[in-house]
Design a protein around this motif. Structure first.
Motif, PDB file in Angstrom:
ATOM      1  N   GLU A  89      10.981  29.319 -58.386  1.00 58.94           N
ATOM      2  CA  GLU A  89      11.296  30.394 -59.325  1.00 58.94           C
ATOM      3  C   GLU A  89      10.372  30.485 -60.533  1.00 58.94           C
ATOM      4  O   GLU A  89      10.008  31.584 -60.950  1.00 58.94           O
ATOM      5  CB  GLU A  89      12.747  30.224 -59.810  1.00 58.94           C
ATOM      6  N   ASP A  90      10.031  29.337 -61.133  1.00 58.78           N
ATOM      7  CA  ASP A  90       9.273  29.360 -62.383  1.00 58.78           C
ATOM      8  C   ASP A  90       8.518  28.043 -62.549  1.00 58.78           C
ATOM      9  O   ASP A  90       8.969  27.143 -63.251  1.00 58.78           O
ATOM     10  CB  ASP A  90      10.231  29.571 -63.568  1.00 58.78           C
ATOM     11  N   PRO A  91       7.344  27.932 -61.936  1.00 59.14           N
ATOM     12  CA  PRO A  91       6.601  26.665 -62.004  1.00 59.14           C
ATOM     13  C   PRO A  91       5.917  26.434 -63.355  1.00 59.14           C
ATOM     14  O   PRO A  91       4.697  26.312 -63.459  1.00 59.14           O
ATOM     15  CB  PRO A  91       5.583  26.801 -60.871  1.00 59.14           C
ATOM     16  N   ALA A  92       6.715  26.387 -64.421  1.00 55.56           N
ATOM     17  CA  ALA A  92       6.198  26.106 -65.757  1.00 55.56           C
ATOM     18  C   ALA A  92       5.938  24.607 -65.895  1.00 55.56           C
ATOM     19  O   ALA A  92       6.508  23.799 -65.158  1.00 55.56           O
ATOM     20  CB  ALA A  92       7.201  26.570 -66.811  1.00 55.56           C
ATOM     21  N   PRO A  93       5.096  24.196 -66.837  1.00 53.04           N
ATOM     22  CA  PRO A  93       4.863  22.760 -67.064  1.00 53.04           C
ATOM     23  C   PRO A  93       6.158  22.043 -67.430  1.00 53.04           C
ATOM     24  O   PRO A  93       7.081  22.649 -67.988  1.00 53.04           O
ATOM     25  CB  PRO A  93       3.865  22.740 -68.224  1.00 53.04           C
ATOM     26  N   VAL A  94       6.210  20.753 -67.132  1.00 49.39           N
ATOM     27  CA  VAL A  94       7.407  19.954 -67.413  1.00 49.39           C
ATOM     28  C   VAL A  94       7.006  18.636 -68.066  1.00 49.39           C
ATOM     29  O   VAL A  94       6.123  17.926 -67.564  1.00 49.39           O
ATOM     30  CB  VAL A  94       8.211  19.664 -66.130  1.00 49.39           C
TER      31      VAL A  94
END
Length: 343
Positions: free
Chosen positions: A259-264
């Motif tokens: 859905e939302d491969p933002a940094p983690v």
């Protein structure tokens, strides 16, 4: 019979060495596992090469349940000692081996059975809720166990007219107290030295430098309370703060990959990054503290695993009467609901 490869294993100041992971090592591990009718389990905090050779990788309780369900005669638990004990508690008729018996745990060592008995005597009638990250003897003195993912549910299910003795992790206990709103929860002052070392100040610096990143924070972390405070103050976007067990981190990563491969930014032991990167290769995972590595977990080296399988050594045993009482506290937890993502 073991090959000459196992004869190269050396026991030294840094544990078992002398053999590195590679094709020859992997082939020998597989051969010996078949010969011994063994299943290899690896915790999420293990070295990447240990995780990759394992039949199953996961959290300690989840792996112990797999161990109970497997048809294998031997369980090789690549983790720390209390985890292998839990596997033995749930699989009393199977042989349980740990590749290096010196793989201890600072959190499990935070409370002994004797200390728990004294604490119970000071608070007669209290319900004891213990994290699964405890020794078999402590579990035997416990009414109901919990994991980091179901601790709130387990405590909420206990009678309201009996105080709770929660042990041994003070940060998880604080999280449970905050989430349940119960003021009658007494929390033991124990901690995992690795998670306790991930500080709120460090988290704040990293979050400020990466405002677009989601935060995956294990409830054992010293920075957990700081994250809640910073979110409340608006310093960190509350929607990006996620208090998660190791299993729940993997579930969140799979969902974010779709859905939302933002940094983690990840606040837990650094071994967890290997599994996260495998399930969500498009996400940039980075540790909040890149020094958060458990030396006990890393005691399980490729050489240690080879030595264990070759010689069938470092067997883990639990006295039957202790195992029976400990098993009751684990089953009490399971009766409340799904154990979830474990520790």
């Amino acid at each position: 019979m073991p090959s000459a490869l196992a004869e190269r294993v050396v026991d030294g100041p840094e544990g078992y060495t002398g053999v590195a992971a590679g094709p020859e090592w992997a082939a020998e591990i597989r051969r010996l596992a078949r010969e011994r009718d063994a299943v290899i389990l690896a915790h999420n905090y293990q070295l990447p090469e240990i995780q990759d050779i394992a039949d199953h990788t996961g959290d300690s309780l989840g792996l112990s349940r797999i161990a109970a369900e497997t048809d294998a005669a031997t369980i090789v638990f690549c983790g720390v000692h209390f985890m292998a004990e839990t596997a033995k508690i749930l699989s009393p008729d199977k042989t349980v081996l740990i590749p290096d018996a010196r793989a201890g745990c600072s959190l499990a060592d935070s409370i002994t059975a004797g200390q728990l008995r004294e604490w119970k005597a000071e608070h007669p009638g209290a319900t004891v809720v213990s994290y699964v990250n405890t020794t078999a003897e402590v579990k035997a003195e416990t009414d109901v166990c919990c994991t980091s993912s179901n601790a709130v549910e387990v405590v909420a299910a206990q009678p309201a007219d009996r105080p709770i003795l929660f042990c041994p992790d003070q940060f998880l206990g604080a999280h449970v107290r905050r989430e349940t709103g119960r003021e009658d929860i007494l929390v033991w002052a124990g901690e995992c030295h690795v998670h306790a070392g991930i500080s709120g100040a460090e988290l704040a610096r990293r979050a400020e430098a990466h405002p677009e990143a989601d935060l995956y924070i294990h409830p054992e972390c010293g920075c957990a309370n700081s994250a809640i405070y910073l979110a409340g103050e608006g310093t960190i976007d509350p929607g990006r703060v996620h208090m998660l067990s190791t299993g729940a981190m993997l579930e969140a990563a799979r969902r974010a990959q779709r859905e939302d491969p933002a940094p983690v930014l990840v606040a837990t032991e650094t071994g967890m990054l290997h599994q996260l990167r495998q399930v969500a290769p498009d996400i940039d995972f980075a540790p909040v503290n890149d020094r958060a590595s458990c030396s006990y977990m890393k005691t399980i080296t490729p050489a240690a695993l080879l030595r264990c399988l070759a010689g069938g050594v470092d067997e883990v045993t639990v006295a039957p009467e202790v195992a029976e009482r400990a098993r009751a506290s684990v089953r009490a937890m399971i009766a409340i609901g799904e154990p979830g993502g474990g520790e």
